[in-house]
Design a protein around this motif. Structure first.
Motif, PDB file in Angstrom:
ATOM      1  N   LEU A  71       0.846  -1.188   0.000  1.00  0.00           N
ATOM      2  CA  LEU A  71       0.000   0.000   0.000  1.00  0.00           C
ATOM      3  C   LEU A  71       0.881   1.238   0.000  1.00  0.00           C
ATOM      4  O   LEU A  71       1.574   1.516   0.980  1.00  0.00           O
ATOM      5  N   SER A  72       0.882   1.938  -1.127  1.00  0.00           N
ATOM      6  CA  SER A  72       1.683   3.149  -1.298  1.00  0.00           C
ATOM      7  C   SER A  72       0.758   4.263  -1.771  1.00  0.00           C
ATOM      8  O   SER A  72      -0.423   4.031  -2.054  1.00  0.00           O
ATOM      9  N   ALA A  73       1.282   5.455  -1.897  1.00  0.00           N
ATOM     10  CA  ALA A  73       0.473   6.580  -2.369  1.00  0.00           C
ATOM     11  C   ALA A  73      -0.133   6.272  -3.741  1.00  0.00           C
ATOM     12  O   ALA A  73      -1.297   6.568  -3.996  1.00  0.00           O
ATOM     13  N   LYS A  74       0.616   5.653  -4.619  1.00  0.00           N
ATOM     14  CA  LYS A  74       0.109   5.308  -5.959  1.00  0.00           C
ATOM     15  C   LYS A  74      -0.966   4.229  -5.888  1.00  0.00           C
ATOM     16  O   LYS A  74      -2.001   4.326  -6.537  1.00  0.00           O
ATOM     17  N   SER A  75      -0.734   3.189  -5.111  1.00  0.00           N
ATOM     18  CA  SER A  75      -1.709   2.086  -5.072  1.00  0.00           C
ATOM     19  C   SER A  75      -3.006   2.481  -4.380  1.00  0.00           C
ATOM     20  O   SER A  75      -4.075   1.984  -4.731  1.00  0.00           O
ATOM     21  N   LEU A  76      -2.933   3.383  -3.395  1.00  0.00           N
ATOM     22  CA  LEU A  76      -4.143   3.776  -2.681  1.00  0.00           C
ATOM     23  C   LEU A  76      -5.145   4.486  -3.590  1.00  0.00           C
ATOM     24  O   LEU A  76      -6.345   4.430  -3.352  1.00  0.00           O
ATOM     25  N   GLY A  77      -4.663   5.116  -4.651  1.00  0.00           N
ATOM     26  CA  GLY A  77      -5.557   5.795  -5.579  1.00  0.00           C
ATOM     27  C   GLY A  77      -5.902   4.985  -6.812  1.00  0.00           C
ATOM     28  O   GLY A  77      -6.621   5.448  -7.692  1.00  0.00           O
ATOM     29  N   ASP A  78      -5.405   3.761  -6.897  1.00  0.00           N
ATOM     30  CA  ASP A  78      -5.596   2.939  -8.085  1.00  0.00           C
ATOM     31  C   ASP A  78      -6.802   2.009  -7.913  1.00  0.00           C
ATOM     32  O   ASP A  78      -6.821   1.189  -6.996  1.00  0.00           O
ATOM     33  N   PRO A  79      -7.808   2.104  -8.786  1.00  0.00           N
ATOM     34  CA  PRO A  79      -9.004   1.257  -8.657  1.00  0.00           C
ATOM     35  C   PRO A  79      -8.708  -0.246  -8.716  1.00  0.00           C
ATOM     36  O   PRO A  79      -9.322  -1.034  -8.004  1.00  0.00           O
ATOM     37  N   TRP A  80      -7.760  -0.665  -9.560  1.00  0.00           N
ATOM     38  CA  TRP A  80      -7.429  -2.096  -9.652  1.00  0.00           C
ATOM     39  C   TRP A  80      -6.829  -2.594  -8.335  1.00  0.00           C
ATOM     40  O   TRP A  80      -7.205  -3.652  -7.832  1.00  0.00           O
ATOM     41  N   CYS A  81      -5.914  -1.827  -7.759  1.00  0.00           N
ATOM     42  CA  CYS A  81      -5.291  -2.230  -6.490  1.00  0.00           C
ATOM     43  C   CYS A  81      -6.346  -2.342  -5.390  1.00  0.00           C
ATOM     44  O   CYS A  81      -6.319  -3.267  -4.582  1.00  0.00           O
ATOM     45  N   ARG A  82      -7.276  -1.415  -5.378  1.00  0.00           N
ATOM     46  CA  ARG A  82      -8.362  -1.478  -4.388  1.00  0.00           C
ATOM     47  C   ARG A  82      -9.206  -2.738  -4.597  1.00  0.00           C
ATOM     48  O   ARG A  82      -9.543  -3.439  -3.653  1.00  0.00           O
TER      49      ARG A  82
END
Length: 154
Positions: A71-82
């Motif tokens: 969980l990083s700044a980029k992944s927290l805003g990514d719909p696929w990662c969520r």
């Protein structure tokens, strides 16, 4: 991706889920765990061309003993990662399957998704990160072996 189960019914000891920007960190973690003898799946490294990303994710989640979520700044805003995080959580709760370890990279637990805050986490930047991660994987492995042997005795 191999579909043959290994250690106690799971194909993978771990799967690691992350945003492509976090590939260097995911690679470091995956390499270290493999060096320690764990069998794993790294999302953006082990995908097979021409296969469904969605079906592969579901199969890997079900085939993994432990899911590591970067969980990083980029992944927290990514719909696929969520979405992948939610699928892992669903599998963990409803199927009593994969255990989840959120790993925070340059973000705090409070910045992470509320649906993961009930889980014990690891902070990547801490001195004892790898020690704690290895300990968590080994503990989960021992519990899986104990559960399997108690079912076999019945």
């Amino acid at each position: 991706m191999s579909s043959a189960p290994s250690r106690r019914g799971f194909t993978y000891d771990f799967s690691i889920w992350y945003c492509p920007n976090d590939d260097p960190i995911a690679s470091r973690i995956s390499e270290r765990l493999r060096k320690e003898g764990f069998r794993g799946y790294a999302e953006h490294q082990d995908q097979v061309a021409g296969t469904s990303v969605v079906l592969t994710a579901v199969e890997v989640i079900e085939a993994s003993r432990v899911a590591i979520l970067l969980l990083s700044a980029k992944s927290l805003g990514d719909p696929w990662c969520r979405r992948v995080s939610e699928w892992n959580l669903h599998h963990s709760i409803h199927r009593r399957g994969t255990k989840m370890i959120p790993v925070y990279v340059d973000v705090t637990k409070a910045e992470g998704p509320p649906f993961l805050r009930h889980l014990n986490e690891l902070q990547y930047q801490t001195e004892f990160f790898f020690e704690r991660l290895l300990s968590s994987l080994r503990t989960t492995s021992r519990r899986a072996r104990a559960a399997t042997s108690s079912r076999a005795k019945r």
